[in-house]
Design a protein around this motif. Structure first.
Motif, PDB file in Angstrom:
ATOM      1  N   THR A   1       4.019 -80.070 -23.397  1.00  0.00           N
ATOM      2  CA  THR A   1       3.300 -79.917 -22.122  1.00  0.00           C
ATOM      3  C   THR A   1       3.592 -78.548 -21.504  1.00  0.00           C
ATOM      4  O   THR A   1       2.681 -77.832 -21.106  1.00  0.00           O
ATOM      5  CB  THR A   1       3.697 -81.034 -21.142  1.00  0.00           C
TER       6      THR A   1
ATOM      7  N   GLU B   1       5.468 -85.223 -14.913  1.00  0.00           N
ATOM      8  CA  GLU B   1       4.165 -85.862 -14.764  1.00  0.00           C
ATOM      9  C   GLU B   1       3.121 -84.853 -14.311  1.00  0.00           C
ATOM     10  O   GLU B   1       1.994 -84.822 -14.798  1.00  0.00           O
ATOM     11  CB  GLU B   1       4.218 -87.017 -13.734  1.00  0.00           C
ATOM     12  N   GLU B   2       3.524 -84.007 -13.356  1.00  0.00           N
ATOM     13  CA  GLU B   2       2.597 -83.033 -12.810  1.00  0.00           C
ATOM     14  C   GLU B   2       2.201 -82.007 -13.884  1.00  0.00           C
ATOM     15  O   GLU B   2       1.043 -81.610 -13.989  1.00  0.00           O
ATOM     16  CB  GLU B   2       3.229 -82.345 -11.589  1.00  0.00           C
TER      17      GLU B   2
ATOM     18  N   TYR C   1       2.120 -82.524 -17.105  1.00  0.00           N
ATOM     19  CA  TYR C   1       1.213 -83.198 -18.027  1.00  0.00           C
ATOM     20  C   TYR C   1      -0.176 -83.358 -17.405  1.00  0.00           C
ATOM     21  O   TYR C   1      -1.183 -83.102 -18.050  1.00  0.00           O
ATOM     22  CB  TYR C   1       1.764 -84.570 -18.423  1.00  0.00           C
ATOM     23  N   ARG C   2      -0.201 -83.745 -16.133  1.00  0.00           N
ATOM     24  CA  ARG C   2      -1.491 -83.978 -15.458  1.00  0.00           C
ATOM     25  C   ARG C   2      -2.346 -82.705 -15.494  1.00  0.00           C
ATOM     26  O   ARG C   2      -3.518 -82.723 -15.837  1.00  0.00           O
ATOM     27  CB  ARG C   2      -1.237 -84.419 -14.009  1.00  0.00           C
ATOM     28  N   GLN C   3      -1.719 -81.574 -15.139  1.00  0.00           N
ATOM     29  CA  GLN C   3      -2.479 -80.318 -15.087  1.00  0.00           C
ATOM     30  C   GLN C   3      -2.949 -79.881 -16.472  1.00  0.00           C
ATOM     31  O   GLN C   3      -4.070 -79.426 -16.642  1.00  0.00           O
ATOM     32  CB  GLN C   3      -1.614 -79.210 -14.476  1.00  0.00           C
TER      33      GLN C   3
ATOM     34  N   LYS D   1      -5.724 -82.185 -17.811  1.00  0.00           N
ATOM     35  CA  LYS D   1      -6.982 -81.915 -17.103  1.00  0.00           C
ATOM     36  C   LYS D   1      -7.650 -80.669 -17.692  1.00  0.00           C
ATOM     37  O   LYS D   1      -8.858 -80.648 -17.929  1.00  0.00           O
ATOM     38  CB  LYS D   1      -6.667 -81.709 -15.617  1.00  0.00           C
TER      39      LYS D   1
ATOM     40  N   GLU E   1      -0.739 -89.301 -24.412  1.00  0.00           N
ATOM     41  CA  GLU E   1       0.555 -89.599 -23.779  1.00  0.00           C
ATOM     42  C   GLU E   1       1.690 -88.823 -24.445  1.00  0.00           C
ATOM     43  O   GLU E   1       1.839 -88.874 -25.666  1.00  0.00           O
ATOM     44  CB  GLU E   1       0.870 -91.092 -23.951  1.00  0.00           C
TER      45      GLU E   1
END
Lengths: 219, 318
Positions: free
Chosen positions: B101, B121-122, B124-126, B129, B143
């Motif tokens: 990530t 988490e942040e 991975y989220r970015q 996206k 995941e």
């Protein structure tokens, strides 16, 4: 191209360049000091000469990186380990060429020299070494160029030198940095090659040079 | 005279036979290598990885998990840097590879150190996206596995404990007495040493030795040639209690969790791929990964066998 120039202008570049040259000069010089006396010593015996050539050939087959890693527990990180490995690398070509060079001096020449009453020592220094000089120098030249190229391995064991840039470029996926390192090594190798070619010419005895020229002319 | 000729003829026949056999062996080897799974008629997938042990292991695990589900797997492991991998995904040379990530965040999204998200988490989220919204070739980062492969500033446990060094603040305070063995890339990239010095201003080592070989950096610590080294938190060497990773108490590095990146096109055609890959990721943790990396790097085992052993233990393949 920017990164290429930028790398050459880094403050540590000159430092690494100097270390690289230091490795080359020292390894070749120590190699010379070891190989030439050995070549002279084994000169009298066929068996010893064959043995020396074979040991030299085995030495050429051992990868320098392996020597570096093996020397690490003895000499630790950095300069000493690298110099040791590079010296081991420098010896075989000088040794092989010197042994072969001294032995290929024709038996007739040696006989007539002895017939003229020259001592063994005089034959060696006055006849054999000068005649073998071009071949011996070719060996030194091969060693020096090989050492220039292999000194790049120093980077794996904290020895600095130009390999730092080659590996850094590789690690950072930036070819320009690698190129800056590789290009400098290539330039050093060419300079070494040319320098030794000049030395080789200087040290070839005049008579031999004339003979070589005549030989070429008659062909 | 004739005897001589017969002998020559026999030798000739022998030589030709030997050559033919050699040629046959080569052809067989080439076929075996190229079309190993061509007998099965499941969907085809090209699995790839970057050029270091953990990547090769992850790629090999993905490959074997797919094979177990009847896929025809082509392996392009040990391929190249993240840029090479990303380009290969875009032009369809490969279908999936493991990426971290944080690496995607720094090298693919090209974000500067100031912007590193503080949580895994942040990050991975970015990154997820970004992959999903790619215009040319939409992809998915699935995941992540539940472990991180971050920079690890390492000391011998004994020395660290004697000096009372727990985190990088403690280390910085005593750094003027310590020798650091690092590598070129870390010293010169923006998120590396500079970032470390900016975040821990007291940091000022007595000496920095550039050792561009991970194994030798660990040896240098063991031999007392250096006091502090840098490796990665899932290195097999770190399974040993003699080594200690110094805590990065200011969280200066992005979070590097490994996750498969796969093209949307492939996922649309093969919806079960997601489940297969997620199962592999979920089966790992930091200790397990250290153990597997160590089996390859320290015990010289074959990555293929190591991956297989793990997948069997985890019940993913039979």
């Amino acid at each position: 191209m920017d990164r290429f120039i930028e790398t050459l202008q880094r403050p540590d570049f000159i430092e690494n360049l100097i270390i690289h040259i230091e490795y080359t000069v020292l390894a070749t010089l120590i190699g010379l000091l070891v190989a030439i006396p050995v070549a002279v010593l084994v000169n009298r015996s066929d068996a010893a000469s064959t043995f020396a050539i074979n040991v030299g050939n085995i030495g050429r087959a051992v990868p320098s990186l392996a020597v570096l890693v093996l020397m690490f527990p003895v000499f630790g990180l950095g300069f000493d380990s690298v110099l040791f490995a590079l010296t081991l690398l420098a010896i075989p070509p000088i040794l092989i060429n010197a042994v072969v060079g001294l032995r290929q001096v024709s038996a007739q020449i040696l006989d007539s020299a002895k017939g003229m009453g020259l001592s063994g020592r005089q034959v060696l220094t006055g006849i054999q070494i000068p005649i073998a000089a071009p071949i011996i120098f070719a060996g030194i030249r091969t060693s020096a160029v090989q050492v220039v190229a292999s000194a790049t391995l120093a980077t794996f064991i904290g020895g600095g030198a130009l390999g730092d840039y080659i590996v850094e470029g590789f690690q950072r996926n930036d070819t320009a940095i690698s190129l800056a390192g590789a290009f400098s090594v290539a330039v050093l190798a060419v300079i070494t090659e040319l320098g030794f070619a000049a030395l080789e010419r200087t040290f070839t005895p005049k008579g031999l040079r004339i003979a070589q020229k005549r030989g070429r002319a008659t062909k | 005279m004739t005897g001589e000729r017969v002998k020559n003829k026999t030798m000739f026949i022998r030589a030709v036979t030997a050559m033919l056999i050699t040629a046959l062996v080569f052809v067989a080897a080439a076929c075996g290598g190229g079309g190993g799974g061509s007998s099965s008629d499941g969907p085809s997938i090209t699995v790839s990885s970057k050029k270091f042990t953990e990547q090769i292991l992850l790629g090999e695990m993905y490959a074997q998990a797919f094979e177990d589900e009847g896929y025809n797997v082509e392996r392009k492991l040990d391929l190249g840097s993240e840029q090479v991998m990303d380009k290969s995904l875009q032009d369809g040379t490969i279908d999936v590879y493991p990426e971290y990530t944080g690496t995607a965040y720094v090298a693919i999204l090209k974000k500067p150190p100031e912007s590193y998200p503080k949580s895994a988490e942040e990050t991975y989220r970015q990154v997820a996206k970004f992959y999903k919204n790619r215009k040319d070739t939409p992809m998915q980062m699935l995941e992540p596995a539940p472990f991180e492969n971050n920079y690890g500033i390492v000391m011998l446990s004994k020395e660290a404990n004697e000096r009372g060094i727990e985190n990088l603040d403690d280390l910085a305070a005593q750094s003027d007495e310590l020798v650091f063995s690092s590598y070129s890339e870390f010293q010169n990239r923006s998120d590396g040493y500079k970032n470390m010095q900016d975040s821990y201003p007291e940091l000022d080592f007595k000496d920095i030795k550039i050792v561009n070989d991970l194994g030798i950096r660990y040896k240098a610590l063991a031999e007392g040639e250096a006091d502090v080294g840098i490796g990665f938190t899932t290195d097999g060497q770190l399974a040993s209690p003699e080594l200690k990773v110094i805590e990065d108490n200011k969280d200066i590095w992005p979070k590097y969790y490994p996750a498969p990146v796969i093209t949307q096109e492939f996922l649309d055609k093969n919806p079960d791929a997601k489940k297969i890959l997620n199962e592999v990721s979920a089966s790992l943790d930091a200790d397990k990964m250290r153990e597997l990396n160590g089996a390859v790097d320290l015990e010289q085992e074959d990555p293929e066998d190591v991956a297989q052993g793990h997948l069997e233990d985890a019940g993913i393949i039979e």
